[in-house]
Design an enzyme around this catalytic site. Structure first.
Site, mmCIF file in Angstrom:
data_model
loop_
_atom_site.group_PDB
_atom_site.id
_atom_site.type_symbol
_atom_site.label_atom_id
_atom_site.label_comp_id
_atom_site.label_asym_id
_atom_site.label_seq_id
_atom_site.Cartn_x
_atom_site.Cartn_y
_atom_site.Cartn_z
ATOM 1 N N SER A 4 67.459 41.403 21.741
ATOM 2 C CA SER A 4 67.113 42.787 22.022
ATOM 3 C C SER A 4 66.459 42.863 23.402
ATOM 4 O O SER A 4 67.044 42.400 24.392
ATOM 5 C CB SER A 4 66.216 43.331 20.913
ATOM 6 O OG SER A 4 66.084 44.714 20.984
ATOM 7 N N ASP A 10 76.230 46.586 16.075
ATOM 8 C CA ASP A 10 74.938 46.911 16.680
ATOM 9 C C ASP A 10 74.927 48.362 17.154
ATOM 10 O O ASP A 10 75.683 48.739 18.048
ATOM 11 C CB ASP A 10 74.682 45.966 17.853
ATOM 12 C CG ASP A 10 73.245 45.998 18.349
ATOM 13 O OD1 ASP A 10 72.555 47.003 18.107
ATOM 14 O OD2 ASP A 10 72.824 45.017 18.985
ATOM 15 N N HIS A 31 71.873 44.860 14.633
ATOM 16 C CA HIS A 31 71.074 44.536 15.807
ATOM 17 C C HIS A 31 70.288 43.245 15.599
ATOM 18 O O HIS A 31 69.327 43.209 14.827
ATOM 19 C CB HIS A 31 70.122 45.694 16.115
ATOM 20 C CG HIS A 31 69.372 45.522 17.389
ATOM 21 N ND1 HIS A 31 69.975 45.208 18.583
ATOM 22 C CD2 HIS A 31 68.034 45.607 17.664
ATOM 23 C CE1 HIS A 31 69.070 45.116 19.529
ATOM 24 N NE2 HIS A 31 67.884 45.349 19.000
#
Length: 534
Positions: A198, A410, A452
């Site tokens: 991330s 994602d 994610h």
């Protein structure tokens, strides 16, 4: 990106995975009692190490620590270690904190591993250090130079804190940690690694680009690399939903239809779209004909879903601002439900512009000038936060190895952006006399059925989670961090990884899946050439 100040707390799994923690008080006490006194002395001595513009706030031997299950976090136990807390002030407005854990000398593998942050950072998240410590690494994590409150408010009136968050805190932690490692063990580390997902993935790429000599190996997961464009896309998506709302109750129908259209394109119906780029699902196929209901979309909702798939466009230049979302996981708890309709994109994007880009003045959340916002973001934050520079020549020359991964489902950081970056790196290298084939130092693994960083309906555990689920294999064939270590130390590059999912992880059967080096795909238990998607 992350749905919270610490990336590891970001929702992304479908449901929590809690484990009861075995009481360890007696074991911890015994470990503390049997630690040699010289280790305790060596740890305390680190408080006297002179560091440029930095200070060791504390250094003490910890007998071990339990981390109970919390939210989607697994219970874990960290072994005995020397815990060092440091504050660094590279500028008058910098206040960078980090924690370094040093295993006992006889347990140290001779290597250093630094973990990335997530979201807006703002927390020294020591849970991320448990697994590397237990594997023998000296390991550290930083708060990125500020205290978390879930927004970019820390940047208002503090331009140096933008730089700290963008790149400087990670570099400072690396430089100072290695100084302390050498003081504690009386020798330098043999290898240094960085692992993040991330925003931590953005930090990972930033290290390869700005500080190519800091790390010998880097894992960059779901990197929010083109930050300025990603945040602009967040705002554009939020405004689209304001104009034409999409109820959460419609997501099940959208996912059902997208899977019906695309699930079997790889020859297997398993509830997962293997390569969404081959999917030609049109949400108009479920447009309402006899009145609105949860099983269909109105014409306005069809247009909204199409726009989310396509990605927002710059109304002035006509260029795409950022790649859009992929079909197949619309109703997943950590995908559209959280990021698109749950407001996470809105929260990040609005704070990014109101606080960081416009510094608390001159930005109207209800405004519609997305071109103005994009230009402002590229001028005011891209130089410090964007990590999309394709020039990795220095990192390659250093001997660095880079592993990237991204989940096809994602909804926080749309995955095609990472593919575009890898392609840009290859094109840049080829134009500057370097081999355009990146296999000797960089490889990308796309993960079907993953949201994610982790979680989703697929097999999504391959060393990407902070603490591996119990019972899963932990070796270089099943763990991307261990694969990186093997590549750096033994020269064996990973051609494939095996992702695993336990039956008890979520309410579904256990499964494994082969993850192939991009652009290959898995077919019948082998990695084969994918060909060009239509």
């Amino acid at each position: 990106m992350s749905a919270s100040p610490a990336m590891v707390r970001a929702p992304g799994r479908v449901g929590p995975r809690r484990r009861a923690s075995t009481p360890r008080a007696l074991l911890a006490l015994l470990a503390f009692i049997t630690l040699p006194a010289k280790a305790d002395d060596a740890c305390r001595a680190l408080a006297g190490v002179a560091l440029a513009h930095a200070k060791v706030e504390s250094a003490m031997v910890q007998p071990g620590a339990d981390f109970p299950a919390k939210g989607d976090r697994l219970a874990a136990h960290a072994g005995a270690h020397c815990a060092v807390r440091v504050v660094s002030h590279p500028t008058a407005d910098s206040d960078i904190h980090f924690e370094l854990w040093l295993p006992p000398a006889d347990a140290w593998n001779g290597k250093y591993l630094q973990k990335g942050s997530g979201g807006w950072g703002g927390e020294v998240y020591t849970y991320a250090l448990v697994t590397p410590l237990n594997r023998g690494y000296a390991t550290a994590v930083t708060d990125d130079g500020h205290v978390a409150d879930g927004t970019a408010g820390f940047t208002v009136g503090h331009p140096q804190k933008i730089r700290d968050f963008g790149y400087r805190a990670i570099h400072e932690t690396s430089v100072l940690s290695r100084r302390l490692i050498a003081a504690y063990y009386r020798r330098a580390q043999s290898q240094a690694y960085f692992v993040g997902c991330s925003d931590g993935g953005r930090e990972a790429l930033m290290q390869a680009q700005r500080f190519p000599g800091d790390f010998d190996g880097i894992v960059a997961g779901a990197p929010a690399a083109r930050w300025s464009r990603l945040m602009t896309a967040f705002v554009a998506n939020a405004r689209r939903l304001d104009d034409a709302p999409l109820p959460v109750s419609k997501l099940a129908a959208i996912q059902k239809a997208s899977l019906a259209s695309c699930d079997a394109l790889d020859g297997i119906r398993d509830g997962i779209v293997d390569d969404p780029r081959r999917c030609r699902f049109d949400p108009a196929s479920i447009q309402c004909k006899g009145g609105d209901s949860n099983d269909c979309l109105t014409a306005e909702q069809v247009a909204t879903v199409r726009a989310l798939y396509a990605g927002p466009m710059d109304p002035v230049t006509g260029a795409r601002i950022h790649p859009g979302l992929e079909p197949g996981m619309e109703d997943d708890g950590g995908s559209w439900r959280l990021w698109i309709l749950g407001g996470e994109q809105r929260k990040f994007g609005f704070s990014n512009f109101a606080d960081l880009v416009y510094q608390g003045r001159g930005w109207d959340p209800a405004g519609r000038d997305i071109h103005r916002d994009l230009v402002a973001a590229q001028e005011r934050e891209a130089p410090y936060l964007d990590a999309f520079n394709p020039d990795l020549r220095a990192f390659r020359a250093h001997g660095g190895k880079l592993l990237l991964f991204h989940g096809w489902g994602d909804a926080a950081v749309p995955p095609r952006g990472t593919i575009e970056y890898v392609q840009d790196v290859g094109n840049f290298m080829g134009r500057h006399g370097e081999p355009a084939n990146l296999d000797d130092f960089a490889r990308l693994f796309m993960v079907p059925g993953m949201g994610h960083c982790w979680g989703g309906p697929g097999a999504t555990s391959f060393g990407n989670e902070e603490v591996p689920p119990p019972g899963l294999p932990q070796d270089a064939d099943h763990d991307i961090v261990m694969a990186l270590d093997r590549w750096v130390t033994e020269g064996k590059a990973p051609e494939q990884l095996v992702a695993t999912r336990t039956a008890e992880a979520v309410d579904s059967p256990a499964r494994t899946r082969l993850l192939c080096k991009y652009p290959q795909v898995a077919r019948n238990g082998r990695c084969v050439a994918a060909g060009n998607p239509p």
